[in-house]
Design an enzyme around this catalytic site. Structure first.
Site, PDB file in Angstrom:
ATOM      1  CG  HIS A 311      62.990 -67.306  50.670  1.00 13.43           C
ATOM      2  ND1 HIS A 311      61.987 -66.789  51.448  1.00 13.43           N
ATOM      3  CD2 HIS A 311      63.346 -68.476  51.240  1.00 13.43           C
ATOM      4  CE1 HIS A 311      61.752 -67.592  52.463  1.00 13.43           C
ATOM      5  NE2 HIS A 311      62.553 -68.627  52.362  1.00 13.43           N
ATOM      6  CG  ASP A 369      66.880 -75.463  50.288  1.00 12.92           C
ATOM      7  OD1 ASP A 369      65.782 -74.935  50.085  1.00 12.92           O
ATOM      8  OD2 ASP A 369      67.102 -76.238  51.253  1.00 12.92           O
TER       9      ASP A 369
END
Ligand code: SDX
Length: 437
Positions: A311, A369
């Protein structure tokens, strides 16, 4: 406003022997920024920062996240508390209005959402003319953009009609998503019911059938509320920044959101949830050998990346992934899918990766996700609709961010600068004198 957060602290910058002092902005959570609004005027220089890794585009009162500590708050409330205690619509109200709703305010919003749950019958014919394999995100983006043609009054004076415009969009995006799924399956459309809540109505429109009525499972509805809450906002990510940038040219909300949907569809962004399930299904189909996928993800010569990992901001566990992972077992049990092999593979992948130097050095952890697709799949949502689900969740955040940008008295059209690195001045050559370079 940004000027309210200028501190007494200064940053010093030395260029060609001259020292410049730049103000430092300090936010309510102690974040610091160097105010460069006058940099080019005073120094002749601009800054450059590909991917905006170190560049803030705005101040915002909506979402705070701390990537090092794994903190995510909406309007000051911890995501864990909201996911545990609220419905998605309650959080949508919080994001768009800045405070949690009273029961009356929540009932009023629910009533508006119910009233707006249908789409214009002419819009339904649009579905007949998309190619059969049209990606659901491109259908969603097209349909949302076309809403402004059916409700032009919402675009003339947007802030006067903000609550109506916002509720209309939050309600109709759900119907558009469900209808596009039913059309793709060749099944009859299922219209919304006025006695169903937001998430129950979505599941009803997705899965009810004239010959086999869909029985709504409370645990599944609660899990869907939780998933949508966890996706509802995430400060200035790619798609939210797209909504702000497009909106800054003063186009209407529906068109700005349509652009955000397009940005979210990329595999590096919201499209990762679909890529995760496809990766887990591939590993399962190949006998479950997950370790070689970890090795492939580390190989610079292999374009494969571990989807759902890493991320831009979180350099620790994404707090959303933690909540979703914990919800998986309950939803799988409610859906009769306990012991789903894909969940076991995901947990094994996570365990191996988090002990591997490559991932540790780069602070690569599961993100939002990584586990969300396990739950969507257990609910019965097809993987090509996973990113559509991300868009349904993110919509209230996009709307809140668009309004904050539109409301900003210092707001202006977004127009980044650049540093030119192409050919310097060349004399024009008539075509008859040109030679191939
Ligand atoms: C979302 O911004 C948001 O807030 C987004 C989001 C939201 O709520 O809106 O949180 C939603 O988009 C989550 C992210 C979903 N995407 C994926 O899961 C795709 C896989 N992840 C990566 O592609 C990547 O981690 C990004 C795109 C998420 C972040 O990319 P960055 O910040 O540009 O980092 P990078 O690509 O420069 O990676 C740094 C290093 C590189 O290695 P080196 O060059 O240093 O050797 O880490 C490596 C990368 O190769 N790396 C990975 C990896 N992610 C980063 N290696 C293997 N697998 C991965 N998943």
């Amino acid at each position: 406003m940004l000027n309210d957060f200028i501190s007494d602290q200064k940053a010093e910058l030395k260029i060609d022997g001259k020292v410049y002092q730049l103000p430092i902005i300090i936010g309510t959570e102690g974040e610091k920024a160097i105010d460069i609004r006058k940099l080019r005027t005073e120094t002749g220089c601009i800054t450059i920062d590909s991917g905006y890794m170190n560049t803030g585009s705005c101040t915002s009162d909506i979402t705070f996240l701390d990537g090092e500590k794994g903190i995510l708050n909406y309007r000051g409330y911890a995501i864990e508390d909201l996911a545990k205690n609220c419905t998605f619509i309650e959080v949508a109200y919080l994001l768009d209005h800045g405070s949690l709703p009273t029961q009356k305010q929540l009932d009023d919003l629910a009533r508006m959402l119910t009233g707006f749950s249908m789409i214009h019958e002419d819009m339904i014919h649009f579905f007949d003319h998309f190619p059969p394999n049209a990606p659901p995100m491109s259908i969603l983006s097209s349909m949302v953009n076309s809403l402004c043609n059916f409700y032009p009054e919402m675009t003339e004076n947007p802030l006067e009609n903000f609550d109506l415009m916002s509720a209309r969009l939050i309600s109709k995006i759900r119907t558009i998503a469900a209808f596009s799924y039913r059309k793709s399956m060749g099944q009859p459309l299922v219209y919304p019911r006025h006695d169903y809540s937001y998430c129950t109505n979505f599941l009803h429109m997705m899965f009810d059938s004239p010959v086999n009525p869909y029985e709504v499972n409370h645990d599944v509805v609660m899990a869907l509320n939780k998933l949508l809450i966890l996706h509802a906002d995430h400060e200035q990510n790619c798609s939210t920044s797209t909504v702000r940038l497009v909106g800054s040219s003063r186009v209407n909300l529906y068109t700005s959101i349509s652009a955000g949907i397009s940005a979210l569809g990329g595999p590096l962004h919201g499209g990762a949830n679909q890529a995760v399930i496809e990766m887990l299904e591939e590993i399962h189909a190949n006998g479950g050998g997950y370790r070689k996928y970890v090795e492939r993800a580390k190989d610079r010569n292999d374009p494969f990346r571990l989807s759902g990992f890493g991320h831009r901001v979180y350099k620790s566990f994404d707090p959303r992934a933690r909540v979703i992972k914990a919800a998986c077992d309950q939803v799988l049990e409610a859906s009769g899918m306990s012991g789903d092999p894909l969940l076991e593979i995901a947990k094994n992948l996570e365990e191996v990766a988090l002990q591997d130097e490559y991932f540790i050095e780069r602070n690569l952890y599961p993100n939002v996700d990584f586990y969300s697709g396990i739950i969507y799949r257990a609910i019965g949502i097809p993987s090509n609709m996973f990113t559509v689900m991300f868009a349904l969740g993110r919509l209230p955040g996009w709307i809140a961010q668009w309004k904050e940008m539109w409301d900003d008295p210092d707001g202006r059209i977004g127009r980044p600068r650049q540093i030119y690195t192409g050919p310097t001045k060349r004399e024009f050559v008539p075509i008859q004198d040109r030679i191939e370079e």
